[in-house]
Design a protein around this motif. Structure first.
Motif, short mmCIF file in Angstrom:
data_model
loop_
_atom_site.label_atom_id
_atom_site.label_comp_id
_atom_site.label_asym_id
_atom_site.label_seq_id
_atom_site.Cartn_x
_atom_site.Cartn_y
_atom_site.Cartn_z
N GLY A 80 -0.55 5.99 23.95
CA GLY A 80 0.00 6.37 22.64
C GLY A 80 -0.26 5.32 21.58
N ILE A 81 -0.11 4.06 21.95
CA ILE A 81 -0.33 2.98 20.99
C ILE A 81 -1.80 2.93 20.58
CG2 ILE A 81 -0.38 0.46 20.75
CD1 ILE A 81 2.23 0.43 22.40
N LEU A 82 -2.70 3.04 21.56
CA LEU A 82 -4.13 3.01 21.23
C LEU A 82 -4.52 4.19 20.35
CD1 LEU A 82 -5.70 1.84 24.61
CD2 LEU A 82 -5.49 0.54 22.49
N LEU A 83 -4.00 5.39 20.67
CA LEU A 83 -4.31 6.55 19.84
C LEU A 83 -3.72 6.42 18.44
CD1 LEU A 83 -3.98 9.46 22.42
CD2 LEU A 83 -6.06 8.52 21.41
N THR A 84 -2.53 5.84 18.35
CA THR A 84 -1.91 5.63 17.03
C THR A 84 -2.73 4.66 16.20
OG1 THR A 84 0.28 6.06 17.94
CG2 THR A 84 0.18 4.87 15.85
N LEU A 85 -3.18 3.57 16.80
CA LEU A 85 -4.01 2.61 16.07
C LEU A 85 -5.32 3.24 15.63
CD1 LEU A 85 -3.47 -0.64 18.17
CD2 LEU A 85 -2.57 -0.13 15.90
N PHE A 86 -5.93 4.03 16.51
CA PHE A 86 -7.18 4.70 16.17
C PHE A 86 -6.96 5.71 15.04
CE2 PHE A 86 -10.44 8.02 17.01
CZ PHE A 86 -11.56 7.22 16.79
N GLY A 87 -5.87 6.47 15.12
CA GLY A 87 -5.54 7.44 14.06
C GLY A 87 -5.26 6.77 12.73
N THR A 88 -4.55 5.63 12.77
CA THR A 88 -4.27 4.89 11.55
C THR A 88 -5.55 4.37 10.92
OG1 THR A 88 -2.13 4.24 12.43
CG2 THR A 88 -2.98 2.93 10.60
N PHE A 89 -6.45 3.87 11.75
CA PHE A 89 -7.74 3.40 11.26
C PHE A 89 -8.52 4.53 10.61
CE2 PHE A 89 -12.31 2.85 12.08
CZ PHE A 89 -12.55 1.77 11.25
N LEU A 90 -8.58 5.67 11.27
CA LEU A 90 -9.31 6.81 10.71
C LEU A 90 -8.65 7.31 9.42
CD1 LEU A 90 -10.34 8.96 13.79
CD2 LEU A 90 -11.77 7.56 12.33
N SER A 91 -7.33 7.30 9.39
CA SER A 91 -6.62 7.72 8.18
C SER A 91 -6.95 6.80 7.01
CB SER A 91 -5.12 7.73 8.44
OG SER A 91 -4.41 8.00 7.27
N PHE A 92 -6.94 5.49 7.26
CA PHE A 92 -7.30 4.54 6.22
C PHE A 92 -8.75 4.74 5.79
CE2 PHE A 92 -9.52 0.60 5.19
CZ PHE A 92 -8.88 0.28 3.99
N LEU A 93 -9.61 4.92 6.76
CA LEU A 93 -11.03 5.08 6.46
C LEU A 93 -11.25 6.29 5.56
CD1 LEU A 93 -13.79 3.84 7.13
CD2 LEU A 93 -13.96 5.50 8.99
N MET A 94 -10.58 7.39 5.84
CA MET A 94 -10.78 8.61 5.06
C MET A 94 -10.06 8.56 3.71
SD MET A 94 -12.95 10.03 6.82
CE MET A 94 -13.19 11.48 5.85
N SER A 95 -8.92 7.89 3.63
CA SER A 95 -8.18 7.89 2.36
C SER A 95 -8.59 6.74 1.43
CB SER A 95 -6.68 7.83 2.62
OG SER A 95 -6.32 6.57 3.15
N GLU A 96 -8.90 5.59 1.97
CA GLU A 96 -9.23 4.43 1.14
C GLU A 96 -10.66 3.95 1.36
OE1 GLU A 96 -7.09 3.17 -1.10
OE2 GLU A 96 -5.56 4.63 -0.50
N GLY A 97 -11.08 3.87 2.60
CA GLY A 97 -12.40 3.31 2.91
C GLY A 97 -13.55 4.17 2.43
N PHE A 98 -13.48 5.47 2.65
CA PHE A 98 -14.57 6.36 2.25
C PHE A 98 -14.75 6.39 0.73
CE2 PHE A 98 -16.41 10.59 1.38
CZ PHE A 98 -17.62 10.40 2.03
N PRO A 99 -13.67 6.53 -0.05
CA PRO A 99 -13.87 6.48 -1.51
C PRO A 99 -14.50 5.17 -1.98
CG PRO A 99 -11.73 7.39 -1.03
CD PRO A 99 -12.30 6.90 0.27
N LEU A 100 -14.10 4.06 -1.37
CA LEU A 100 -14.70 2.79 -1.76
C LEU A 100 -16.18 2.72 -1.38
CD1 LEU A 100 -11.78 0.33 -0.97
CD2 LEU A 100 -12.53 1.20 -3.18
N LEU A 101 -16.54 3.34 -0.27
CA LEU A 101 -17.95 3.42 0.12
C LEU A 101 -18.73 4.25 -0.89
CD1 LEU A 101 -20.18 2.87 2.23
CD2 LEU A 101 -19.49 5.02 3.32
#
Length: 147
Positions: A80-101
């Motif tokens: 659960g912790i690993l999936l949560t960290l992975f989901g948080t990373f993907l969420s950040f990537l799609m909401s903040e990281g991708f627009p900055l890219l």
């Protein structure tokens, strides 16, 4: 945003309480058995960290039924912790990281990044586009780029 932050804090506090209860259950169950390798709180913490990080050295293992049950919970929590960290990373990537890219690819245009899509941000974006039609407007959450 404050509600989300409060929810995260409560979630982390609940997880910390569950972790402490599991550690104490492991310690109480295992320290009473003379054959157990988990005798101290440090041993229980070491076992939990090795299990939660999926390393599982095997140097410290539970032998009682309660210890095995707690070990299973630690195994499930690690997933659960690993999936949560992975989901948080993907969420950040799609909401903040991708627009900055996208912004970094638009070097020849003036670009503007708005963290949210409130009324003030929309009004300011319209004014910017009225003055500079080639400008790139990117919203952080819930709205796509406008050119």
């Amino acid at each position: 945003m404050r509600r989300k932050r409060r929810l995260y804090i409560v979630f982390i506090a609940v997880l910390a309480c569950i972790y402490v209860v599991l550690l104490l259950a492991m310690l109480l169950a295992e320290s009473a058995n003379p054959q157990s390798s988990i005798r101290t709180l440090e041993d229980a913490i070491w076992y939990s960290v090795a299990t939660l990080t999926t390393v599982g050295y095997g140097d410290v293992t539970p032998i009682t039924p309660i210890g095995h049950a707690v070990g299973i919970v630690f195994l499930l929590l690690s997933t659960g912790i690993l999936l949560t960290l992975f989901g948080t990373f993907l969420s950040f990537l799609m909401s903040e990281g991708f627009p900055l890219l996208v912004l970094s690819m638009q070097k020849k245009k003036n670009w503007y990044y708005f963290a949210d899509m409130g009324l003030e941000a929309n009004t300011l974006a319209q004014q910017i586009l009225a003055e500079d039609p080639r400008a790139v407007i990117i919203y952080g959450q819930g709205k796509s780029a406008v050119e």
